[in-house]
Design a protein around this motif. Structure first.
Motif, PDB file in Angstrom:
ATOM      1  N   GLU A  51       0.825  -1.204   0.000  1.00  0.00           N
ATOM      2  CA  GLU A  51       0.000   0.000   0.000  1.00  0.00           C
ATOM      3  C   GLU A  51       0.864   1.262   0.000  1.00  0.00           C
ATOM      4  OE1 GLU A  51      -3.078  -0.103   2.912  1.00  0.00           O
ATOM      5  OE2 GLU A  51      -4.174  -1.622   1.757  1.00  0.00           O
ATOM      6  N   TYR A  55       1.077   4.047  -3.013  1.00  0.00           N
ATOM      7  CA  TYR A  55       0.897   5.461  -2.671  1.00  0.00           C
ATOM      8  C   TYR A  55       2.092   6.292  -3.139  1.00  0.00           C
ATOM      9  CZ  TYR A  55      -0.938   9.238   0.345  1.00  0.00           C
ATOM     10  OH  TYR A  55      -1.468  10.409   0.828  1.00  0.00           O
ATOM     11  N   SER A 119       4.846   1.719   6.254  1.00  0.00           N
ATOM     12  CA  SER A 119       4.124   2.440   7.315  1.00  0.00           C
ATOM     13  C   SER A 119       4.747   3.793   7.602  1.00  0.00           C
ATOM     14  CB  SER A 119       4.097   1.591   8.596  1.00  0.00           C
ATOM     15  OG  SER A 119       3.425   0.369   8.378  1.00  0.00           O
ATOM     16  N   ILE A 122       3.787   6.297   4.375  1.00  0.00           N
ATOM     17  CA  ILE A 122       2.409   6.774   4.209  1.00  0.00           C
ATOM     18  C   ILE A 122       2.160   8.103   4.926  1.00  0.00           C
ATOM     19  CG2 ILE A 122       0.008   6.264   4.804  1.00  0.00           C
ATOM     20  CD1 ILE A 122       0.568   3.351   4.038  1.00  0.00           C
ATOM     21  N   ASP A 126       1.340  11.762   3.254  1.00  0.00           N
ATOM     22  CA  ASP A 126       0.153  12.500   3.702  1.00  0.00           C
ATOM     23  C   ASP A 126       0.506  13.945   4.062  1.00  0.00           C
ATOM     24  OD1 ASP A 126      -1.563  10.378   3.365  1.00  0.00           O
ATOM     25  OD2 ASP A 126      -1.490   9.732   5.454  1.00  0.00           O
ATOM     26  N   HIS A 236      -4.796  11.528  -4.192  1.00  0.00           N
ATOM     27  CA  HIS A 236      -5.449  11.965  -2.953  1.00  0.00           C
ATOM     28  C   HIS A 236      -5.158  10.968  -1.846  1.00  0.00           C
ATOM     29  CE1 HIS A 236      -8.693   8.940  -3.167  1.00  0.00           C
ATOM     30  NE2 HIS A 236      -8.712   9.172  -4.462  1.00  0.00           N
ATOM     31  N   THR A 237      -5.199  11.435  -0.646  1.00  0.00           N
ATOM     32  CA  THR A 237      -4.879  10.591   0.500  1.00  0.00           C
ATOM     33  C   THR A 237      -5.880   9.435   0.585  1.00  0.00           C
ATOM     34  OG1 THR A 237      -6.206  12.007   1.945  1.00  0.00           O
ATOM     35  CG2 THR A 237      -3.856  12.485   1.809  1.00  0.00           C
ATOM     36  N   GLY A 238      -5.349   8.254   0.754  1.00  0.00           N
ATOM     37  CA  GLY A 238      -6.192   7.084   0.961  1.00  0.00           C
ATOM     38  C   GLY A 238      -6.611   6.355  -0.287  1.00  0.00           C
ATOM     39  N   PHE A 239      -6.185   6.794  -1.477  1.00  0.00           N
ATOM     40  CA  PHE A 239      -6.642   6.104  -2.689  1.00  0.00           C
ATOM     41  C   PHE A 239      -6.120   4.671  -2.747  1.00  0.00           C
ATOM     42  CE2 PHE A 239      -2.476   7.118  -4.484  1.00  0.00           C
ATOM     43  CZ  PHE A 239      -2.246   6.052  -5.348  1.00  0.00           C
ATOM     44  N   TYR A 240      -5.035   4.409  -2.052  1.00  0.00           N
ATOM     45  CA  TYR A 240      -4.393   3.098  -2.034  1.00  0.00           C
ATOM     46  C   TYR A 240      -5.059   2.134  -1.060  1.00  0.00           C
ATOM     47  CZ  TYR A 240      -2.827   5.057   2.314  1.00  0.00           C
ATOM     48  OH  TYR A 240      -2.826   5.633   3.550  1.00  0.00           O
ATOM     49  N   SER A 241      -5.967   2.631  -0.235  1.00  0.00           N
ATOM     50  CA  SER A 241      -6.490   1.860   0.894  1.00  0.00           C
ATOM     51  C   SER A 241      -7.080   0.517   0.455  1.00  0.00           C
ATOM     52  CB  SER A 241      -7.557   2.675   1.622  1.00  0.00           C
ATOM     53  OG  SER A 241      -8.061   1.965   2.735  1.00  0.00           O
TER      54      SER A 241
END
Length: 328
Positions: A51, A55, A119, A122, A126, A236-241
């Motif tokens: 992830e 990102y 980790s 990310i 952000d 955008h933040t979180g698109f990889y979630s």
């Protein structure tokens, strides 16, 4: 109501152009990232940092394409896209090389270090998006939108499916040929089966480790590039979630066979697209997707536990037979 929900789950995604295109788009993104996991699994290792690598690739591509459009106006769009792709693949590859270096120097577990490096990356990305690289024309925590000239055209409007998303299935077929029809592929498979035997055969294990880790990170970065250029047109933040873990699930379901990544990715994408459709249309909780993901991972783990137990049992039986023969 239950009958309608069941119909929506099993067939609803195929009755709508939007949902069917979304299903295919998600599946193609999963194919690219799960291909990176496949090379790792073939050599007996796990990449848990998918992830963060996706990102990082998407963020790098978005910055190159937004800044490069203004800073390098003389550069034609195809060359700018190639530059963005190379950069998007290089950054996650370097992240993976950190894990390779830690394995080489400190014998640190790759499974752990890939997760830790991801980790750490990310929240750093952000912060960059929320600060210096935040786009001023939207309310999202996202970079500026890329120019129209470097966007991949849609092929199933109004769904997010674009032309560039068709590349990952071709990559899977090429990877299958390399894995099962070349000496390099056989070397990787033998290394994954037994590293001791591979060392006895004189295979360059350190080169294989560095190469497969870098390739895995590069393919995850390529996924981020495809998502930015073909789906979101911004980072955008979180698109990889969820994308990295779902890709790992696809690779495990396919048993690290690149050709089987195509049906396994479509299957996983269908599950999550259908779950989202059912939750939206039938007033169910959106946690259905997470529950399905947990169930899939549990079933995969159970299959691998049974396989390892069978191997241990067979090995014990073989040792017992050898001992009896030696005694006789």
């Amino acid at each position: 109501m239950i009958a309608n929900a069941l119909f929506d789950f099993f067939a609803g995604s195929f009755t709508s152009t939007y949902y069917f295109g979304t299903l295919l788009n998600t599946a193609f993104l999963l194919m690219a990232s799960s291909l990176g996991d496949t090379f790792m699994l073939t050599t007996g290792e796990f990449n848990l940092g998918g992830e963060g690598q996706i990102y990082a690739g998407g963020f790098t591509a978005a910055i190159i394409l937004t800044v490069g459009t203004d800073a390098l106006p003389f550069l034609p769009p195809p060359l700018l896209l190639l530059l963005a792709l190379a950069s998007a693949m290089a950054v996650p590859a370097c992240m993976m090389l950190v894990s390779a270096l830690l394995k080489h120097l400190k014998n640190a577990h790759i499974l752990l270090t890939t997760f830790l490096v991801s980790s750490a990356a990310i929240p750093f990305i952000d912060a960059l998006i929320a600060g210096k690289f935040r786009g001023g024309a939207n309310n999202l925590l996202a970079t500026s939108f890329i120019a129209q000239a470097v966007r991949s055209p849609k092929i199933m409007s109004p769904s997010p499916l674009s032309l560039i998303a068709l590349v990952p299935p071709l990559l899977c077929m090429c990877a299958w040929f390399v894995m099962y029809r070349t000496a390099l592929g056989r070397t990787l498979q033998i290394t994954g089966i037994s590293q001791e035997f591979a060392a006895y055969c004189g295979f360059p294990q350190k080169k294989i480790m560095y190469g497969t880790l870098a390739l895995s990170g590069a393919l995850h970065g390529c996924t981020g590039f495809i998502a930015v250029v073909g789906t979101y047109y911004t980072c955008h933040t979180g698109f990889y979630s969820g994308m990295g873990w779902n890709a790992l699930s696809c690779a495990l379901i396919a048993n690290a066979n690149p050709a089987l990544l195509v049906p396994s990715s479509i299957f996983i994408s269908w599950l999550f697209t259908s779950a989202s459709r059912v939750a939206l249309n039938n007033n169910f909780g959106f946690d259905m997707g997470a529950l399905i993901q947990g169930l899939i991972i549990f079933c995969i783990a159970l299959r691998h536990i049974k396989r390892d137990a069978k191997r241990t049992h067979d090995s014990a039986q073989g040792s017992a037979v050898q001992g009896k023969c030696a005694h006789d």
